[in-house]
Design an enzyme around this catalytic site. Sequence first.
Site: not given
Length: 298
Positions: A44-46, A48, A178
């Site tokens: 999970l992206d930073p 997010a 994204r």
Amino acid sequence: MSKDASDVEGLLLIDKPSGPTSHDVVDKVRWISGLRRVGHTGTLDPLASGLMFICVGRATRLAEYLSDMPKSYHATIRLGQETDSFDSEGTLLRERPVSLSAEELNLALGTFRGDIVQKPPMFSAKKIKGKPLYKLARMGQEVSIPERSVTVYQLELTNWELPYLELIISCSAGTYIRSIAHDLGILLKCGGHITALRRINIGDYSVDEAVSLSKLTPKNWQHYLRPTDTAVLHLPRLTFSEQDSLFLLNGRFVRRYSNHPQDPLARAYDSNGNFVGIVLLEDDLWRGKKIFYKSAVS
């Protein structure tokens, strides 16, 4: 306090805050639990926030069954700006004015529903020849990123105040939100990127069931630990006799009874309800694929 990883196992549903990486969350759980055998089921992206599965102990062996589940997000997209990372943490590449009608916007959004093809962002954990794309990007290397087919089950516009859009997106595993923001910006000829992203569901699990990472302590973390078989509740359930369960534990085959499903994979339990593991059907015989029964009978 350190514990033997074989003594504790299960699944944590974590509400990740915006900021830390997925590996940061794993490290935090390792520190809190005193265990080394801890892993997540998908990056999970930073930027997010939201739902993450953290597997502890032998439950890490079931991570693959969680990573393939569909996911849902609440996303905020900023139109009119394009960044190299496709989100607000990247470098601004270009900026354009935004002018579009509701009809134009809805028509554009419709192209992202159903089966679509997309490229992962260059700043992502996707690996090319064993190296994450974000590392290659930081070294200034240009690589050819293969396209991938994904499915968007739902894409609903919940708020629209240009240049910002808010969307609820439900999609197959491996979908990059994204990339949807970036590709939408290209389609609208104005650019676009993610400014906020929250994962709200993984399969049937909701972020409302999760515990905030900040609430976990060495004293209370096991209170939030779910049984190992939580990872595979979507598979059909089988019950075997204790003798057949031991056969599976020892690598022997067990015949499929007429009341058993014909699904290729199932989760198995003994007659006392103890989790045996994942079994695979081959030529009308069940064999153990991932067995957990040892701790249940010890």
